[in-house]
Design an enzyme around this catalytic site. Sequence first.
Site, short mmCIF file in Angstrom:
data_model
loop_
_atom_site.label_atom_id
_atom_site.label_comp_id
_atom_site.label_asym_id
_atom_site.label_seq_id
_atom_site.Cartn_x
_atom_site.Cartn_y
_atom_site.Cartn_z
N ASP A 68 9.59 -3.23 -8.86
CA ASP A 68 8.41 -2.51 -8.41
C ASP A 68 7.37 -2.73 -9.63
O ASP A 68 7.68 -1.95 -10.65
CB ASP A 68 8.75 -0.79 -8.43
CG ASP A 68 7.28 0.04 -7.98
OD1 ASP A 68 6.37 -0.56 -8.21
OD2 ASP A 68 7.25 0.89 -7.18
N HIS A 69 6.46 -3.72 -9.57
CA HIS A 69 5.88 -4.25 -10.69
C HIS A 69 5.11 -3.19 -11.48
O HIS A 69 4.91 -3.08 -12.57
CB HIS A 69 4.76 -5.22 -10.25
CG HIS A 69 3.70 -4.94 -9.87
ND1 HIS A 69 3.66 -4.86 -8.37
CD2 HIS A 69 2.49 -4.46 -9.94
CE1 HIS A 69 2.51 -4.68 -7.64
NE2 HIS A 69 1.86 -4.11 -8.67
N HIS A 81 5.18 2.60 -5.17
CA HIS A 81 4.48 2.83 -6.44
C HIS A 81 4.48 4.48 -6.56
O HIS A 81 4.72 4.76 -7.67
CB HIS A 81 3.43 2.26 -6.57
CG HIS A 81 3.43 0.76 -6.22
ND1 HIS A 81 4.50 -0.13 -6.56
CD2 HIS A 81 2.47 -0.21 -5.47
CE1 HIS A 81 4.24 -1.21 -6.18
NE2 HIS A 81 3.10 -1.23 -5.23
#
Length: 506
Positions: free
Chosen positions: A178-179, A241
């Site tokens: 999950d960047h 996110h």
Amino acid sequence: MSNEQIALFTIFGGTGDLAQRKLYPSLFRLFRKGFLKERFAVIGTARREWSHEYYRDIVRGTIQELEPTEKELADFTSHFYYQAHNVTDTEHYHNLKVLATELDRKYQLDNNRIFYLAMAPNFFGVITEHLKSEQIITENGFNRLIIEKPFGTDYQSAEKLNNEIRAVFEEDQIFRIDHYLGKEMIQNISAVRFGNNIFESLWNNKYIDNIQVTLSESLGVEERGGYYDKSGALKDMVQNHILQVVSLLVMEPPAIFSEKTIREEKVKALNSIRVYSEKEAMKNFVRGQYGPGQLDGKSFISYRDETNVEPESQTETFVAGKLVVDNFRWRGVPFYIRTGKQLTEKGTRINVVFKPTPINVFRDPSENACDAEDIPRNILTIYIQPTEGFQLTLNGKEIGSGFNIDPIKLDYRHSAESLDNSPEAYEKLILDCLQGDGTNFTHWDEVAQSWRIVDVIRHAWDKETPDFPNYPSGTMGPQCAFDLLSRDGFEWIWHPDEWYREHGKL
Ligand code: NAD
């Protein structure tokens, strides 16, 4: 001590957008910093028939912005190899295995392997199955799998996908990217909370009124219309996110800052977020879709007119919601979240709104009512992007005669210089994976609970036809997103649209 990491990367989808925009530049940064030196190699694989040389030229092109020297370019790209490969074709894995074994020997890679699946998730199962059956997974080195979102489209599909992967890899070998979790300031949430007694001792329902998380995008769907129209903001942003950010805000302090303890606390935090009934979901979550609009002299088309979007699409490009956390610490504190496309300004920020003082001692003595509602709230703002830093709003006295309260903003933003030197999210995450540290990745139990929370909202919404579009491009979303807070006596702290309106830009 040397920082050098030793591994063979096999990048499935090596010709794709993610590989070119993010992965190759990140690998280059790691190379430049000495984390990757002699003992690494990269196999890029996809269906196209490319030569090693052609592939190296492509890789070279992707890192131009980082202004490499000729020597750096030559050294770095010499570690890259290309293997044409259709992931559904068993025979092709044989070629991969031969090349991997050869590179292992050539670069002394100790059988350490990282498999990066930069491909659509429907291929994950078939790839992992073949990695095992064709014995590309090694016996005596480490084997790690990096996968991208989306991880499933609901709980059921995510579980199926997880079972396929888990048939081959153990949970601690799986690195779900999950960047957002690679971003400096996201990791800083823990530093702010657990490193500052002035915050951690107030971090509860006694002192906090509400917490707001905004992930605002100023662009539309661009060329992602085909994908996005099937996904929508709830699955694209909230399930991953936003719930990850909320879990970091909600979690209890871990006994020690380690992967295991943080993960345990994050899972407990997610489990304490109430899974709504469909009726509650309808009341506490609202959605929107952008129509045409104008901002700052520019005109924007509506979502339904975007390329590869259905003309009558009912996909939401905006979500706002109230999350309720059912535990001692957070009972009664709403967590408001919102995210959307084509909003006024791009930015991710968290606003922690503190409760007012018990009474207003500055009130007019003739007034009996002494609650402090009219004293501005203390607010801790955490900026995550595009700028990174904090702001703390405190009350002081306005200079001059009389006694008027004046909010003062203590503002700290990281300097452009320190930001330039800070690692990019993908770079950080790839290094974490090389070092076997899964702290900043999403674990299965977090994914599972996030889907449980989101699925109910999706099901409830799917039973009704929304009245879309319901917000003009360039604004901060539909009216219902503002009503959601005003109903509880609150308002969004961040309202860039007001600034634009006041300056005649909206
Ligand atoms: P892309 O379409 O640009 O690339 C897909 C790659 O897969 C290409 O290299 C293609 O050749 C290869 N491929 C497709 N079918 C194949 C097959 N049968 N055999 C072998 N190779 C095959 O996609 P992308 O934008 O790079 O995204 C890859 C994954 O990462 C997707 O799951 C996406 O959701 C996710 N993701 C991408 C981004 C991004 O910034 N691009 C961000 C977050 C997540």
